[in-house]
Every structure is written in structure tokens, then in C-alpha cells.
Design a protein around this motif. Structure first.
Motif, PDB file in Angstrom:
ATOM      1  N   SER A  89       0.807  -1.214   0.000  1.00  0.00           N
ATOM      2  CA  SER A  89       0.000   0.000   0.000  1.00  0.00           C
ATOM      3  C   SER A  89       0.845   1.271   0.000  1.00  0.00           C
ATOM      4  O   SER A  89       0.454   2.290  -0.577  1.00  0.00           O
ATOM      5  CB  SER A  89      -0.958   0.014   1.203  1.00  0.00           C
ATOM      6  OG  SER A  89      -0.236   0.046   2.429  1.00  0.00           O
ATOM      7  N   ILE A  90       2.017   1.230   0.645  1.00  0.00           N
ATOM      8  CA  ILE A  90       2.869   2.419   0.681  1.00  0.00           C
ATOM      9  C   ILE A  90       3.319   2.772  -0.732  1.00  0.00           C
ATOM     10  O   ILE A  90       3.264   3.930  -1.158  1.00  0.00           O
ATOM     11  CB  ILE A  90       4.087   2.197   1.600  1.00  0.00           C
ATOM     12  CG1 ILE A  90       3.622   1.964   3.038  1.00  0.00           C
ATOM     13  CG2 ILE A  90       5.038   3.389   1.538  1.00  0.00           C
ATOM     14  CD1 ILE A  90       4.734   1.584   3.993  1.00  0.00           C
ATOM     15  N   ALA A  96       0.749   6.379  -7.098  1.00  0.00           N
ATOM     16  CA  ALA A  96      -0.489   6.970  -7.610  1.00  0.00           C
ATOM     17  C   ALA A  96      -0.468   8.493  -7.469  1.00  0.00           C
ATOM     18  O   ALA A  96      -0.919   9.219  -8.366  1.00  0.00           O
ATOM     19  CB  ALA A  96      -1.692   6.380  -6.883  1.00  0.00           C
ATOM     20  N   LYS A  97       0.082   8.982  -6.371  1.00  0.00           N
ATOM     21  CA  LYS A  97       0.158  10.430  -6.166  1.00  0.00           C
ATOM     22  C   LYS A  97       1.119  11.069  -7.159  1.00  0.00           C
ATOM     23  O   LYS A  97       0.827  12.110  -7.756  1.00  0.00           O
ATOM     24  CB  LYS A  97       0.593  10.725  -4.731  1.00  0.00           C
ATOM     25  CG  LYS A  97       0.635  12.210  -4.398  1.00  0.00           C
ATOM     26  CD  LYS A  97       1.012  12.428  -2.939  1.00  0.00           C
ATOM     27  CE  LYS A  97       1.039  13.913  -2.595  1.00  0.00           C
ATOM     28  NZ  LYS A  97       1.398  14.135  -1.161  1.00  0.00           N
ATOM     29  N   GLU A  98       2.275  10.431  -7.358  1.00  0.00           N
ATOM     30  CA  GLU A  98       3.284  10.978  -8.271  1.00  0.00           C
ATOM     31  C   GLU A  98       2.795  10.998  -9.713  1.00  0.00           C
ATOM     32  O   GLU A  98       3.093  11.928 -10.473  1.00  0.00           O
ATOM     33  CB  GLU A  98       4.573  10.164  -8.175  1.00  0.00           C
ATOM     34  CG  GLU A  98       5.335  10.350  -6.872  1.00  0.00           C
ATOM     35  CD  GLU A  98       6.568   9.474  -6.795  1.00  0.00           C
ATOM     36  OE1 GLU A  98       6.744   8.610  -7.693  1.00  0.00           O
ATOM     37  OE2 GLU A  98       7.349   9.641  -5.844  1.00  0.00           O
ATOM     38  N   LYS A  99       2.043   9.957 -10.107  1.00  0.00           N
ATOM     39  CA  LYS A  99       1.601   9.829 -11.493  1.00  0.00           C
ATOM     40  C   LYS A  99       0.163  10.310 -11.703  1.00  0.00           C
ATOM     41  O   LYS A  99      -0.378  10.183 -12.808  1.00  0.00           O
ATOM     42  CB  LYS A  99       1.705   8.367 -11.931  1.00  0.00           C
ATOM     43  CG  LYS A  99       3.109   7.777 -11.834  1.00  0.00           C
ATOM     44  CD  LYS A  99       4.086   8.472 -12.758  1.00  0.00           C
ATOM     45  CE  LYS A  99       5.459   7.815 -12.695  1.00  0.00           C
ATOM     46  NZ  LYS A  99       6.445   8.497 -13.561  1.00  0.00           N
ATOM     47  N   LYS A 104      -6.852   2.040  -6.194  1.00  0.00           N
ATOM     48  CA  LYS A 104      -7.306   1.661  -4.855  1.00  0.00           C
ATOM     49  C   LYS A 104      -6.869   0.244  -4.513  1.00  0.00           C
ATOM     50  O   LYS A 104      -7.024  -0.675  -5.315  1.00  0.00           O
ATOM     51  CB  LYS A 104      -8.842   1.733  -4.803  1.00  0.00           C
ATOM     52  CG  LYS A 104      -9.456   1.401  -3.454  1.00  0.00           C
ATOM     53  CD  LYS A 104      -9.326   2.566  -2.489  1.00  0.00           C
ATOM     54  CE  LYS A 104     -10.112   2.318  -1.216  1.00  0.00           C
ATOM     55  NZ  LYS A 104     -10.011   3.455  -0.273  1.00  0.00           N
ATOM     56  N   GLY A 105      -6.311   0.074  -3.318  1.00  0.00           N
ATOM     57  CA  GLY A 105      -6.013  -1.256  -2.827  1.00  0.00           C
ATOM     58  C   GLY A 105      -7.300  -1.948  -2.411  1.00  0.00           C
ATOM     59  O   GLY A 105      -8.107  -1.370  -1.677  1.00  0.00           O
ATOM     60  N   LEU A 106      -7.475  -3.168  -2.883  1.00  0.00           N
ATOM     61  CA  LEU A 106      -8.729  -3.882  -2.647  1.00  0.00           C
ATOM     62  C   LEU A 106      -8.636  -4.820  -1.458  1.00  0.00           C
ATOM     63  O   LEU A 106      -9.443  -4.775  -0.532  1.00  0.00           O
ATOM     64  CB  LEU A 106      -9.101  -4.655  -3.920  1.00  0.00           C
ATOM     65  CG  LEU A 106     -10.528  -5.169  -4.058  1.00  0.00           C
ATOM     66  CD1 LEU A 106     -11.519  -4.022  -4.015  1.00  0.00           C
ATOM     67  CD2 LEU A 106     -10.668  -5.947  -5.373  1.00  0.00           C
ATOM     68  N   ILE A 107      -7.627  -5.697  -1.472  1.00  0.00           N
ATOM     69  CA  ILE A 107      -7.453  -6.657  -0.383  1.00  0.00           C
ATOM     70  C   ILE A 107      -6.001  -7.120  -0.375  1.00  0.00           C
ATOM     71  O   ILE A 107      -5.390  -7.307  -1.424  1.00  0.00           O
ATOM     72  CB  ILE A 107      -8.414  -7.863  -0.535  1.00  0.00           C
ATOM     73  CG1 ILE A 107      -8.324  -8.790   0.689  1.00  0.00           C
ATOM     74  CG2 ILE A 107      -8.161  -8.620  -1.843  1.00  0.00           C
ATOM     75  CD1 ILE A 107      -9.407  -9.858   0.723  1.00  0.00           C
ATOM     76  N   ASN A 227       1.593  -7.192   0.092  1.00  0.00           N
ATOM     77  CA  ASN A 227       1.128  -6.918  -1.258  1.00  0.00           C
ATOM     78  C   ASN A 227      -0.393  -7.006  -1.322  1.00  0.00           C
ATOM     79  O   ASN A 227      -1.034  -7.679  -0.494  1.00  0.00           O
ATOM     80  CB  ASN A 227       1.762  -7.882  -2.247  1.00  0.00           C
ATOM     81  CG  ASN A 227       3.195  -7.492  -2.590  1.00  0.00           C
ATOM     82  OD1 ASN A 227       3.728  -6.532  -2.044  1.00  0.00           O
ATOM     83  ND2 ASN A 227       3.813  -8.223  -3.481  1.00  0.00           N
ATOM     84  N   LEU A 228      -0.941  -6.323  -2.313  1.00  0.00           N
ATOM     85  CA  LEU A 228      -2.393  -6.257  -2.407  1.00  0.00           C
ATOM     86  C   LEU A 228      -2.877  -6.320  -3.851  1.00  0.00           C
ATOM     87  O   LEU A 228      -2.121  -6.093  -4.794  1.00  0.00           O
ATOM     88  CB  LEU A 228      -2.895  -4.960  -1.748  1.00  0.00           C
ATOM     89  CG  LEU A 228      -2.214  -3.635  -2.140  1.00  0.00           C
ATOM     90  CD1 LEU A 228      -2.688  -3.107  -3.475  1.00  0.00           C
ATOM     91  CD2 LEU A 228      -2.459  -2.584  -1.048  1.00  0.00           C
ATOM     92  N   VAL A 229      -4.134  -6.667  -3.985  1.00  0.00           N
ATOM     93  CA  VAL A 229      -4.812  -6.584  -5.275  1.00  0.00           C
ATOM     94  C   VAL A 229      -5.319  -5.159  -5.412  1.00  0.00           C
ATOM     95  O   VAL A 229      -5.989  -4.640  -4.512  1.00  0.00           O
ATOM     96  CB  VAL A 229      -5.996  -7.571  -5.357  1.00  0.00           C
ATOM     97  CG1 VAL A 229      -6.735  -7.400  -6.693  1.00  0.00           C
ATOM     98  CG2 VAL A 229      -5.503  -9.005  -5.195  1.00  0.00           C
ATOM     99  N   ALA A 230      -4.973  -4.506  -6.517  1.00  0.00           N
ATOM    100  CA  ALA A 230      -5.391  -3.121  -6.740  1.00  0.00           C
ATOM    101  C   ALA A 230      -6.299  -3.017  -7.959  1.00  0.00           C
ATOM    102  O   ALA A 230      -6.163  -3.790  -8.916  1.00  0.00           O
ATOM    103  CB  ALA A 230      -4.173  -2.218  -6.927  1.00  0.00           C
ATOM    104  N   VAL A 231      -7.211  -2.067  -7.902  1.00  0.00           N
ATOM    105  CA  VAL A 231      -8.113  -1.767  -9.023  1.00  0.00           C
ATOM    106  C   VAL A 231      -8.203  -0.243  -9.162  1.00  0.00           C
ATOM    107  O   VAL A 231      -7.688   0.497  -8.328  1.00  0.00           O
ATOM    108  CB  VAL A 231      -9.529  -2.347  -8.784  1.00  0.00           C
ATOM    109  CG1 VAL A 231      -9.496  -3.857  -8.708  1.00  0.00           C
ATOM    110  CG2 VAL A 231     -10.157  -1.751  -7.516  1.00  0.00           C
TER     111      VAL A 231
END
Length: 271
Positions: A89-90, A96-99, A104-107, A227-231
Motif C-alpha cells: 500500500s505504501i 499513484a500520487k506521483e503519477k 485503490k487497494g482492494l485486499i 502486497n495487495l490486489v489493486a483496481v
């Protein structure tokens, strides 16, 4: 049988991203989706533990492999893939902020933890005063390494220091007189040939064909490092996001982790 993974170094050009498969309504109708992951344990996790569950729910899943840590989020933001798995998540929030991406992190999923590896010692009790310990030289992973050393009682950190940002200047006691040698993370697996102990992040340990269970100790991983699943944020309430979450929370997913991903640290929600 112990699982081994090949390493594709970060910084290489990303694998070619396949072209989009039509507008969102067409995707929804056919339930054809693309999930991105970096080559190695997390693309294997998608293939072995996530894809079968989604297919049972009627999805046609294509796995898009990447060889760097940049293109998976770029592809997700542009809609070339529907989800990805490779980051904590970090990193996601910073990238995401830089680009200027709305992701969003899902799980969170089971993640390879940092470990203390050694050719000089077979157990923690054998470690002698004055031992040389190689740690990552980047701030995030060095903080993890110092926390891991503190967990063994080898050093003491300032009680008011932020665990996510601690550095060598936050060490207040070093009863074992450890000699800390910061190195590039990619060098840490080889460092066991020249130092007593090396604190190796999980992905680099797997890339070097280490068995996670051979570590003298594995970190008690902070949730932010899993680690996470992101969408895309716009998709977090859609049916695919709900189905991805359900698959990762399923008994079938856990059974694959228990069998093929030994030593991976499970998220708090799974315990």
C-alpha cells in the motif's frame, strides 16, 4: 516440493501490454478480464490461487506479466488491465500520487517477508557479539530490517520512533555490538558469502532461490508492507472487485497458499 522462482530485475522494460478488449460494456457482458502481475511468485499466485476461483464465477482471465514495478500501475490506470497484484500500500499510494492515478487497494494477500539469512550460523542462539549484518540501504526496507533486528533483542530503537521510518540514528542500544552494513537490496542475497547475516527482502530472497523457511528469523510484517490486489478507484464497488475479494478470502485460495507458498506471511484478516 519447494517452490522456486526466477528473478526478473526491476528497472527492465515492462512486458508489452496487450491491447484493450473493447469497451467496458463488452467486458462486462463477456466477463473477460486482464490481471497484471510481476513475473515470479505473484504472477504464480494469480495463476494458481486467483484465476481458478474467478473462472468458477464465469470469468475468462488473462494474466499479463510485467518485469518492472512501473508499468503494472500505468496499465491499470489506463484501463489496459482490470486489476494488478505486485505492490504494497505504501508503494501504491506514493506511485499513484506521483503519477496522478486514481487507484485503490482492494485486499491484501500473503506476502514473502524479509528474513535473516546466514551461512555462518544455523540458529539465532549461535550469533556472536560483533556479527556483521547486511541490511537494505533504501529507507523503507532498512526500517524493516532494523525492526527485525530489534525483534530478536539484538538492538533497541527509540521508543517514540516511527517503525516505518526508523534508521540507524534511532538505535539507542546495541548490546550485541552488531556491525550494520547497508547495501543495495539486490546485493543482499550474495552478501551471505561475505557477512555473517543478511536481511533480505522476500522478493529478493525468492529471486535468489532461497527457501523462506531457511531464514534464521522472518519479520512480523506490518500490514502496510503486504502486497495487495489493486483496481481503479472507480471500480472498487463493481462486481469484479467483489468477486476478487471473495476469491482471495476463500478456502480454496488458502489451500493453494498453504501448499505452494510456504513461508509467506498471511494478512491479519486471514488469521
Amino acid at each position: 516440493m519447494k517452490k522456486r522462482y526466477a528473478f526478473l530485475a526491476t528497472g527492465l522494460l515492462g512486458a508489452g501490454i496487450l491491447a484493450g478488449c473493447g469497451d467496458s460494456s463488452a467486458k462486462e457482458e463477456t466477463k473477460s478480464i486482464k490481471i497484471g502481475a510481476t513475473s515470479g511468485p505473484y504472477s504464480d499466485m494469480v495463476k494458481e490461487a486467483i484465476q481458478p476461483g474467478l473462472e468458477k464465477k464465469g470469468y475468462k482471465v488473462e494474466i499479463v506479466e510485467f518485469s518492472d514495478y512501473i508499468q503494472p500501475n500505468i496499465a491499470l490506470g489506463s484501463g489496459d488491465i482490470d486489476a494488478n497484484l505486485f505492490q504494497h500500500s505504501i508503494y501504491l499510494k506514493t506511485f499513484a500520487k506521483e503519477k496522478n492515478l486514481d487507484l485503490k487497494g482492494l485486499i491484501t494477500v500473503p506476502t514473502a517477508p524479509m528474513g535473516l539469512y546466514s551461512k555462518s550460523y544455523k540458529s539465532l542462539d549461535d550469533v556472536k557479539t560483533g556479527a556483521e549484518v547486511a541490511t537494505p540501504n533504501d529507507p523503507t526496507n532498512q526500517a524493516r530490517a532494523l525492526n527485525l533486528l530489534a525483534e530478536q533483542g539484538w538492538i533497541e530503537l527509540k521508543p517514540d520512533a516511527d517503525p516505518l521510518t526508523v534508521s540507524e540514528k534511532d538505535i539507542v542500544k546495541n548490546p550485541k555490538k552488531l556491525v550494520i552494513k547497508p547495501l543495495e537490496a539486490a546485493q543482499l542475497p550474495r552478501a551471505i558469502e561475505s557477512v555473517d547475516i543478511s536481511a533480505v527482502p522476500g522478493n529478493f530472497a525468492l529471486a535468489a532461490k532461497f527457501d523462506l523457511l531457511d531464514a534464521l528469523a522472518l519479520e512480523k510484517m506490518d500490514e502496510q508492507y503486504r502486497n495487495l490486489v489493486a483496481v481503479k478507484t472507480a471500480d472498487e464497488k463493481k462486481q469484479l472487485a467483489k468477486d476478487l475479494t471473495a476469491v482471495v478470502e476463500s478456502d480454496d485460495f488458502n489451500a493453494v497458499i498453504e501448499k505452494s507458498f510456504k513461508g509467506f506471511s498471511k494478512p491479519e484478516w486471514a488469521n
